[in-house]
Design a protein around this motif. Structure first.
Motif, PDB file in Angstrom:
ATOM      1  N   ASP A   1      45.306  39.116  63.619  1.00 37.43           N
ATOM      2  CA  ASP A   1      44.791  38.882  61.440  1.00 37.43           C
ATOM      3  C   ASP A   1      46.099  39.781  61.538  1.00 37.43           C
ATOM      4  O   ASP A   1      46.035  39.834  60.099  1.00 37.43           O
ATOM      5  CB  ASP A   1      43.459  38.838  62.023  1.00 37.43           C
TER       6      ASP A   1
ATOM      7  N   LYS B   1      44.208  32.991  57.515  1.00 37.95           N
ATOM      8  CA  LYS B   1      43.774  32.174  58.328  1.00 37.95           C
ATOM      9  C   LYS B   1      43.076  31.414  57.832  1.00 37.95           C
ATOM     10  O   LYS B   1      41.893  31.451  57.215  1.00 37.95           O
ATOM     11  CB  LYS B   1      43.258  32.943  59.518  1.00 37.95           C
TER      12      LYS B   1
ATOM     13  N   LEU C   1      45.800  30.579  62.592  1.00 38.77           N
ATOM     14  CA  LEU C   1      46.851  31.063  61.118  1.00 38.77           C
ATOM     15  C   LEU C   1      48.147  30.384  61.004  1.00 38.77           C
ATOM     16  O   LEU C   1      48.745  29.426  61.981  1.00 38.77           O
ATOM     17  CB  LEU C   1      47.847  32.252  62.262  1.00 38.77           C
TER      18      LEU C   1
END
Length: 418
Positions: A268, A368, A379
């Motif tokens: 992330d 995301k 993603l």
């Protein structure tokens, strides 16, 4: 022993890939022999497999034929090494009697293979090598060279314009230390500085760098953002190590830095990072959605640009062979036919100028989310801006663009560096 399947395909194992060659063609059918060069072993093996898979999928969808001709698809592993690519290209032409060879990965490989096309008077289609000058100042030097992918600077000139429009004033460039890195940074820098921005530092980690620890502390603190150009495993390591170091400013990536070959393996920390390329798997068109779903069903992953570029290369060859009546017309005539094509590809509309695509360039942001009916958050490179019909010469015009040197480690010079 091999067996013919009910679809008439014999599986042939070459370079670690199973390739389908149609066996149902009439005895007098034209055979089109296509050599394919990709790194199937070494640090770039995954990108090489993506390349071959993209081309093979198009072949499979069309019964092993392009333009009515039965295709013999011969894959060779160059291990990511330009000198090995040269050896394999000569083998394909001289031993396998290939009418064309396709592929290569690194820009340096493109520069190495172009002379082989001259020596053997054989068509070389660069589906991936983005070496700028092969379709610019050296265009007449290599008359058997044709590009279906992009030039290194082509997506990054619009990216420089976009960065300027965001209000960034000072940017540090960190890019792999070879021709591709120089041309990506050069294209971005030229446009960004013409727009009033400043590149205040250039850092060149060697190709294949895994540890960016020696470089990250040297990044100038007054930069508004960092431009990165990473390839292969470097793409995974750089943003991870940057964020782990506490760097919180924007990271703008060259096309390969956040391509879909790497995105599934990222975390992330890359959410919000922006890059530019002529393809994103998140392009929301029916054609791309169908391509993504078919590729994912076949190979278990989202297609990368390496996959799309070679799928589209097969499509371009298919359309050109159709116009040639299903018969190989020789390299000169085939190049003329390809040059006049207009293609609707998964990446969008493509035409050609100076044997290089004119195509959309997409500014992409990592997000995301769910897409195309898949039921989990993943993603994706969401398209946030499209620059339509971008030429390799950007908005400068051909004459003005070619009057300057090729983008390099020293051009444009770093006049704002200290």
């Amino acid at each position: 022993m091999t067996r013919t399947s009910r679809k008439g395909l014999v599986p042939i194992l070459l370079g670690g890939l199973v390739l389908g060659v149609s066996m149902n063609a009439p005895a007098n059918a034209e055979e089109l022999r296509i050599g394919f060069i990709a790194p199937l072993t070494g640090i770039f093996a995954q990108t090489g497999k993506d390349m071959a898979n993209g081309f093979q999928m198009y072949l499979d969808e069309h019964g092993g034929k392009l333009g009515g001709a039965t295709v013999k698809f011969i894959v060779e592993d160059n291990q990511g090494k330009p000198d090995t690519a040269v050896t394999k290209a000569k083998k394909l032409v001289l031993s396998d009697k290939a009418q064309m060879f396709v592929g290569g990965l690194l820009a340096s490989t493109g520069y190495a293979l172009a002379p082989v096309s001259n020596e053997e008077k054989t068509l070389y289609i660069a589906s991936i090598p983005a070496a700028d000058d092969l379709t610019q100042r050296q265009l007449d030097k290599y008359p058997y060279f044709f590009r279906t992918g992009w030039t290194s600077s082509q997506p990054h000139q619009p990216l420089g314009q976009w960065a300027c429009e965001q209000g960034y004033k000072k940017i540090v460039a960190v890019a792999a230390d070879y021709a591709f890195g120089y041309e990506v940074v050069g294209g971005f820098q030229k446009v960004f500085e013409d727009c009033g921005g400043k590149i205040i530092q250039k850092i060149w980690p060697p190709l294949g760098t895994k540890d960016f620890g020696p470089y990250i502390p040297t990044i100038k603190a007054d930069a508004d953002a960092v431009l990165s150009l990473m390839v292969g495993p470097m793409s995974l390591q750089f943003p991870k190590q940057m964020r782990s170091s506490g760097f919180k400013k924007p990271i703008i990536g060259g096309g390969t830095s956040y391509d879909e070959f790497a995105l599934p393996f990222m975390s992330d920390e890359v959410i919000g990072d922006v890059s530019a390329l002529q393809y994103s798997a998140a392009i929301e068109t029916p054609k791309n959605e169908a391509f993504v779903k078919a590729y994912r069903a076949k190979y278990g992953k989202v297609p990368s640009y390496y996959s799309e570029s070679n799928y589209t290369t097969a499509q371009i060859i298919d359309e050109a062979m159709k116009k040639a009546g299903g018969k190989w017309p020789g390299p000169e005539q085939f190049i003329k036919i390809m040059s006049g094509l207009k293609i609707d590809a998964p990446r969008g509309p493509i035409s050609f100028e100076d044997r290089n695509p004119i195509q959309n360039i997409y500014i992409k942001k990592v997000e995301k989310k769910k897409m195309f009916g898949y039921d989990k958050d993943e993603l994706w490179n969401t398209v946030i801006k499209t620059y339509p019909a971008v030429s390799q010469y950007w908005t400068y015009g051909k004459a003005k663009f070619l009057a300057q040197p090729v983008y390099s480690r020293t051009f444009p010079d770093c006049k704002y560096c200290e």
